[in-house]
Write a protein that holds these residues in place. Sequence first.
Motif, PDB file in Angstrom:
ATOM      1  N   LEU A 166     -34.821   8.817  24.402  1.00  0.00           N
ATOM      2  CA  LEU A 166     -34.312  10.153  25.715  1.00  0.00           C
ATOM      3  C   LEU A 166     -34.682  11.622  25.648  1.00  0.00           C
ATOM      4  O   LEU A 166     -35.296  12.319  24.863  1.00  0.00           O
ATOM      5  CB  LEU A 166     -32.755  10.112  25.585  1.00  0.00           C
ATOM      6  CG  LEU A 166     -31.755   8.899  24.488  1.00  0.00           C
ATOM      7  CD1 LEU A 166     -30.473   9.340  24.248  1.00  0.00           C
ATOM      8  CD2 LEU A 166     -31.344   7.628  25.995  1.00  0.00           C
ATOM      9  N   THR A 167     -34.861  11.507  27.232  1.00  0.00           N
ATOM     10  CA  THR A 167     -35.135  13.131  27.718  1.00  0.00           C
ATOM     11  C   THR A 167     -35.053  13.817  28.222  1.00  0.00           C
ATOM     12  O   THR A 167     -33.947  13.744  28.490  1.00  0.00           O
ATOM     13  CB  THR A 167     -36.219  12.911  28.774  1.00  0.00           C
ATOM     14  OG1 THR A 167     -37.475  12.344  27.873  1.00  0.00           O
ATOM     15  CG2 THR A 167     -37.974  13.854  28.474  1.00  0.00           C
ATOM     16  N   GLY A 174     -28.479  15.902  28.363  1.00  0.00           N
ATOM     17  CA  GLY A 174     -29.707  16.909  29.270  1.00  0.00           C
ATOM     18  C   GLY A 174     -30.606  15.912  29.356  1.00  0.00           C
ATOM     19  O   GLY A 174     -31.861  16.008  30.070  1.00  0.00           O
ATOM     20  N   GLN A 175     -30.141  14.475  29.389  1.00  0.00           N
ATOM     21  CA  GLN A 175     -31.370  13.102  29.741  1.00  0.00           C
ATOM     22  C   GLN A 175     -31.392  12.773  31.329  1.00  0.00           C
ATOM     23  O   GLN A 175     -30.009  13.324  31.751  1.00  0.00           O
ATOM     24  CB  GLN A 175     -31.387  12.668  28.897  1.00  0.00           C
ATOM     25  CG  GLN A 175     -29.950  11.489  29.267  1.00  0.00           C
ATOM     26  CD  GLN A 175     -30.138   9.829  28.286  1.00  0.00           C
ATOM     27  OE1 GLN A 175     -31.338   9.557  28.351  1.00  0.00           O
ATOM     28  NE2 GLN A 175     -29.155   9.313  29.359  1.00  0.00           N
ATOM     29  N   THR A 205     -35.575  10.064  19.843  1.00  0.00           N
ATOM     30  CA  THR A 205     -34.938   8.618  20.043  1.00  0.00           C
ATOM     31  C   THR A 205     -33.019   8.458  19.614  1.00  0.00           C
ATOM     32  O   THR A 205     -33.237   9.661  18.185  1.00  0.00           O
ATOM     33  CB  THR A 205     -35.497   8.127  18.985  1.00  0.00           C
ATOM     34  OG1 THR A 205     -36.936   8.098  19.934  1.00  0.00           O
ATOM     35  CG2 THR A 205     -35.185   6.739  18.870  1.00  0.00           C
ATOM     36  N   ALA A 206     -32.132   8.115  19.793  1.00  0.00           N
ATOM     37  CA  ALA A 206     -31.297   8.181  19.428  1.00  0.00           C
ATOM     38  C   ALA A 206     -31.643   6.250  18.490  1.00  0.00           C
ATOM     39  O   ALA A 206     -31.762   5.931  19.344  1.00  0.00           O
ATOM     40  CB  ALA A 206     -29.765   7.700  20.416  1.00  0.00           C
ATOM     41  N   LYS A 252     -36.346  13.708  16.540  1.00  0.00           N
ATOM     42  CA  LYS A 252     -37.427  13.991  17.841  1.00  0.00           C
ATOM     43  C   LYS A 252     -38.567  13.267  17.952  1.00  0.00           C
ATOM     44  O   LYS A 252     -38.903  12.801  16.752  1.00  0.00           O
ATOM     45  CB  LYS A 252     -37.777  15.516  17.772  1.00  0.00           C
ATOM     46  CG  LYS A 252     -38.631  16.865  17.942  1.00  0.00           C
ATOM     47  CD  LYS A 252     -38.888  17.543  17.852  1.00  0.00           C
ATOM     48  CE  LYS A 252     -40.092  18.495  18.772  1.00  0.00           C
ATOM     49  NZ  LYS A 252     -39.916  19.298  18.390  1.00  0.00           N
ATOM     50  N   GLY A 253     -39.127  13.054  18.919  1.00  0.00           N
ATOM     51  CA  GLY A 253     -40.050  11.765  19.524  1.00  0.00           C
ATOM     52  C   GLY A 253     -39.675  11.049  19.984  1.00  0.00           C
ATOM     53  O   GLY A 253     -38.660  10.428  20.281  1.00  0.00           O
ATOM     54  N   SER A 254     -40.411   9.750  19.796  1.00  0.00           N
ATOM     55  CA  SER A 254     -40.426   8.682  20.575  1.00  0.00           C
ATOM     56  C   SER A 254     -40.279   7.101  19.297  1.00  0.00           C
ATOM     57  O   SER A 254     -39.901   6.355  19.893  1.00  0.00           O
ATOM     58  CB  SER A 254     -41.282   8.176  21.515  1.00  0.00           C
ATOM     59  OG  SER A 254     -42.689   8.526  20.849  1.00  0.00           O
TER      60      SER A 254
END
Length: 405
Positions: A335-336, A315-316, A295-296, A371-373
């Motif tokens: 972002l993934t 990388g997403q 998560t940005a 890290k994470g959503s």
Amino acid sequence: MAKTLSFAYESPREVKVGDDETTFTLICKNEDRVVDLTGSKSIIAKIGNRSGYLRGQLISLDSPSDLHAGQIKLTFEKSTLDNFPPGFYNLEIWVIDSNGTSIYPSDKPFSFTVTSNLESGSGKTITTVAFDDFVEAMNKAASTIAKGDTGPQGKQGEPGPAGPQGKQGEPGQTGPQGKQGEPGQPGLIGPQGKQGEPGPKGDTGPKGDTGTVDNAGLTAAPAFVELKTQVDNSAVGTNMLTGTSDFSSNWHGQSSVSTTTEYNRHPSMVFTSNNTQLAGYTFSLGELQNSTQYTAGFWAKADNAGDKAHAELLGQLGATDFVLTTDWVRYTAVLTSFSDANTNISHAWCFFGVVAGNKGNVYIALPKLEKGSVSTDWCPNPTEILTQADYAKIKAAIVSLGGHL
């Protein structure tokens, strides 16, 4: 005719300072068709940065490059990388043949990145959980460590010499026994007497040998396993970016940029009006995990409502643009990373900036990647908080429990 220069598929896009074995594979095209370079007299890689031209490096025509398909192999000389600090650099390929000189690309210079290696800086801080939590967990770990067996009891000492016995007195004359009297009435129960003083404390028994512990035993203790789980889970909410309070380098693109304390006296990036291309600030992350959500988040505003800010995780699959207002608002995006992120160093940085076409200044402050959503409030990276003094306390706590580092 438009000449272009691009990376070949799966070619590296970054090189570390001092790495003279990483090879870039570049493709020269003219009007989107590959150029046959077999008739070239010489091919030179010209390198520069925002300050101007730096140096050139001759590319051997006998290298394993596929010149017929327009491909060349560029491996930087060690002396070149030792003199280049980490940052963004521009690249042009000059091809000289019987017709003259062709320069690829024909428009803006091609870009690549030089990243720092492990020796580029000296360690000052470490990342860990709060010191009080660590000591409490270490005390729990100590309670699970088996004590050593009690040592054998020492031999009893020889008795000392007996002193001289006093002279026994002469017995007195026994008088006649009197008549037994009648038993009297039972008297009243008297008050309870004062409790006597405790007697002297006995000697302490011999102490058993101190048990020993190595790293394997310490890390297998239940309390230590619980602590490790806490450390692993602490990545959620942790700011993975460093230097979010100092935007002095790593600018990307040709838009005019500067810094200010526009947002609550926190350092902010300022992107000047009339942006003609994507521009922003890049944070290097080392490596990302494969196919993982990050998560940005950041605060932003614009002088003109409707201008846009941009967040991207290299990388997403795709990127995110945000339409801004004239007030400070916090924006977030999940972002993934690519499936090969942790094997490809070029998929390991986070980008914040603006897109082309904005009409006024855009301000971005307090960027964060976690890290994470789930998005959490901004905080500095843990390495920018914990000091060497804290590390010394942690080391002392482990040693006092019988462990070692």
